[in-house]
Design a protein around this motif. Structure first.
Motif, PDB file in Angstrom:
ATOM      1  N   PRO A 162       0.813  -1.226   0.000  1.00  0.00           N
ATOM      2  CA  PRO A 162       0.000   0.000   0.000  1.00  0.00           C
ATOM      3  C   PRO A 162       0.845   1.274   0.000  1.00  0.00           C
ATOM      4  N   ARG A 163       1.504   1.518  -1.086  1.00  0.00           N
ATOM      5  CA  ARG A 163       2.391   2.674  -1.223  1.00  0.00           C
ATOM      6  C   ARG A 163       1.779   3.742  -2.118  1.00  0.00           C
ATOM      7  N   VAL A 164       2.390   4.891  -2.085  1.00  0.00           N
ATOM      8  CA  VAL A 164       2.038   6.007  -2.961  1.00  0.00           C
ATOM      9  C   VAL A 164       2.978   5.964  -4.157  1.00  0.00           C
ATOM     10  N   ALA A 165       2.519   6.469  -5.282  1.00  0.00           N
ATOM     11  CA  ALA A 165       3.339   6.536  -6.489  1.00  0.00           C
ATOM     12  C   ALA A 165       3.217   7.938  -7.082  1.00  0.00           C
ATOM     13  N   THR A 166       4.047   8.213  -8.068  1.00  0.00           N
ATOM     14  CA  THR A 166       3.868   9.442  -8.838  1.00  0.00           C
ATOM     15  C   THR A 166       3.180   9.079 -10.149  1.00  0.00           C
ATOM     16  N   LEU A 167       2.294   9.940 -10.578  1.00  0.00           N
ATOM     17  CA  LEU A 167       1.625   9.801 -11.870  1.00  0.00           C
ATOM     18  C   LEU A 167       2.106  10.940 -12.743  1.00  0.00           C
ATOM     19  N   THR A 168       2.590  10.602 -13.924  1.00  0.00           N
ATOM     20  CA  THR A 168       3.041  11.612 -14.872  1.00  0.00           C
ATOM     21  C   THR A 168       2.128  11.603 -16.083  1.00  0.00           C
ATOM     22  N   THR A 169       1.587  12.791 -16.394  1.00  0.00           N
ATOM     23  CA  THR A 169       0.818  13.023 -17.617  1.00  0.00           C
ATOM     24  C   THR A 169       1.451  14.239 -18.290  1.00  0.00           C
ATOM     25  N   LEU A 170       1.028  14.522 -19.503  1.00  0.00           N
ATOM     26  CA  LEU A 170       1.600  15.665 -20.226  1.00  0.00           C
ATOM     27  C   LEU A 170       0.585  16.785 -20.384  1.00  0.00           C
ATOM     28  N   ARG A 171       1.046  18.011 -20.100  1.00  0.00           N
ATOM     29  CA  ARG A 171       0.222  19.194 -20.325  1.00  0.00           C
ATOM     30  C   ARG A 171       0.157  19.479 -21.825  1.00  0.00           C
ATOM     31  N   ALA A 172      -0.718  20.390 -22.213  1.00  0.00           N
ATOM     32  CA  ALA A 172      -0.890  20.741 -23.629  1.00  0.00           C
ATOM     33  C   ALA A 172       0.410  21.236 -24.261  1.00  0.00           C
ATOM     34  N   ASP A 173       1.280  21.881 -23.477  1.00  0.00           N
ATOM     35  CA  ASP A 173       2.547  22.384 -24.024  1.00  0.00           C
ATOM     36  C   ASP A 173       3.638  21.316 -24.057  1.00  0.00           C
ATOM     37  N   VAL A 181     -10.789  13.437  -9.548  1.00  0.00           N
ATOM     38  CA  VAL A 181     -11.984  14.179  -9.946  1.00  0.00           C
ATOM     39  C   VAL A 181     -11.799  14.699 -11.365  1.00  0.00           C
ATOM     40  N   ALA A 182     -12.910  14.878 -12.047  1.00  0.00           N
ATOM     41  CA  ALA A 182     -12.881  15.267 -13.460  1.00  0.00           C
ATOM     42  C   ALA A 182     -12.111  16.559 -13.703  1.00  0.00           C
ATOM     43  N   GLY A 183     -12.159  17.487 -12.776  1.00  0.00           N
ATOM     44  CA  GLY A 183     -11.504  18.773 -12.976  1.00  0.00           C
ATOM     45  C   GLY A 183     -10.036  18.822 -12.619  1.00  0.00           C
ATOM     46  N   SER A 184      -9.466  17.712 -12.167  1.00  0.00           N
ATOM     47  CA  SER A 184      -8.044  17.711 -11.799  1.00  0.00           C
ATOM     48  C   SER A 184      -7.168  17.898 -13.047  1.00  0.00           C
ATOM     49  N   ARG A 185      -5.998  18.436 -12.853  1.00  0.00           N
ATOM     50  CA  ARG A 185      -5.071  18.650 -13.973  1.00  0.00           C
ATOM     51  C   ARG A 185      -4.748  17.325 -14.657  1.00  0.00           C
ATOM     52  N   LYS A 186      -4.511  16.270 -13.880  1.00  0.00           N
ATOM     53  CA  LYS A 186      -4.154  14.978 -14.477  1.00  0.00           C
ATOM     54  C   LYS A 186      -5.271  14.453 -15.361  1.00  0.00           C
ATOM     55  N   ALA A 187      -6.504  14.562 -14.897  1.00  0.00           N
ATOM     56  CA  ALA A 187      -7.642  14.104 -15.712  1.00  0.00           C
ATOM     57  C   ALA A 187      -7.806  14.987 -16.948  1.00  0.00           C
ATOM     58  N   ARG A 188      -7.698  16.282 -16.781  1.00  0.00           N
ATOM     59  CA  ARG A 188      -7.847  17.184 -17.938  1.00  0.00           C
ATOM     60  C   ARG A 188      -6.758  16.957 -18.982  1.00  0.00           C
ATOM     61  N   ASN A 189      -5.533  16.667 -18.529  1.00  0.00           N
ATOM     62  CA  ASN A 189      -4.453  16.370 -19.486  1.00  0.00           C
ATOM     63  C   ASN A 189      -4.811  15.171 -20.350  1.00  0.00           C
ATOM     64  N   LEU A 190      -5.375  14.137 -19.730  1.00  0.00           N
ATOM     65  CA  LEU A 190      -5.697  12.911 -20.466  1.00  0.00           C
ATOM     66  C   LEU A 190      -6.956  13.053 -21.311  1.00  0.00           C
ATOM     67  N   VAL A 191      -7.934  13.802 -20.845  1.00  0.00           N
ATOM     68  CA  VAL A 191      -9.147  14.040 -21.636  1.00  0.00           C
ATOM     69  C   VAL A 191      -8.797  14.800 -22.913  1.00  0.00           C
ATOM     70  N   ALA A 192      -7.820  15.685 -22.826  1.00  0.00           N
ATOM     71  CA  ALA A 192      -7.418  16.485 -23.984  1.00  0.00           C
ATOM     72  C   ALA A 192      -6.792  15.627 -25.083  1.00  0.00           C
ATOM     73  N   VAL A 193      -6.205  14.494 -24.693  1.00  0.00           N
ATOM     74  CA  VAL A 193      -5.545  13.597 -25.648  1.00  0.00           C
ATOM     75  C   VAL A 193      -5.961  12.160 -25.292  1.00  0.00           C
ATOM     76  N   PRO A 194      -7.171  11.749 -25.678  1.00  0.00           N
ATOM     77  CA  PRO A 194      -7.615  10.392 -25.325  1.00  0.00           C
ATOM     78  C   PRO A 194      -6.599   9.342 -25.776  1.00  0.00           C
ATOM     79  N   GLY A 195      -6.288   8.435 -24.870  1.00  0.00           N
ATOM     80  CA  GLY A 195      -5.296   7.400 -25.183  1.00  0.00           C
ATOM     81  C   GLY A 195      -3.871   7.880 -25.070  1.00  0.00           C
TER      82      GLY A 195
END
Length: 129
Positions: free
Chosen positions: A15-26, A50-64
């Motif tokens: 039960p550890r924490v991890a880092t999640l890396t996604t890419l911003r639009a830039d 939550v839907a409004g989080s930066r990580k979710a928005r980054n992925l919604v902007a580029v599905p897959g």
């Protein structure tokens, strides 16, 4: 599908924490600490947010688009990478919450607009695991 066995399977069950890396639009990386689950049967790593989080928005902007989770413990680490999508349907969110509860011995937060990020893991890198 990538098989995870032995020490690696055990490490991912801790039960550890991890880092999640996604890419911003830039193209710059957005890195945030998260709790996640690994589901060997489906080959999915899941992160509740939550839907409004930066990580979710980054992925919604580029599905897959690709995402990476990295769990570290001293000189042991594993990174799970793959295409990621955000889902808000109740069944997927509840499945993610059940897995979270099992891994972290307690239920996750349940904010409004909760969604699940599912990463279809197609690459694993690791050290000393």
């Amino acid at each position: 599908m990538i098989a995870v066995t032995g020490h690696l399977s055990g490490f991912l069950a801790e039960p550890r924490v991890a880092t999640l890396t996604t890419l911003r639009a830039d193209g710059s990386p957005h890195v945030v600490a998260v709790r996640f689950t690994w589901d060997q049967g489906s080959g999915l790593a899941r992160v509740l947010t939550v839907a409004g989080s930066r990580k979710a928005r980054n992925l919604v902007a580029v599905p897959g688009g690709r995402a990476a989770l990295c769990q570290v413990d001293g000189f042991r680490w594993v990174t799970l990478e793959g295409p990621a999508n955000v889902h808000g349907d109740q069944e997927r969110v509840e499945r993610a919450a059940r897995h979270y509860t099992e891994r972290y011995s307690g239920p996750p937060p349940n904010p409004a607009e909760r969604v699940v990020i599912e990463i279809a893991v197609d690459r694993i890198t690791r050290l000393n695991v």
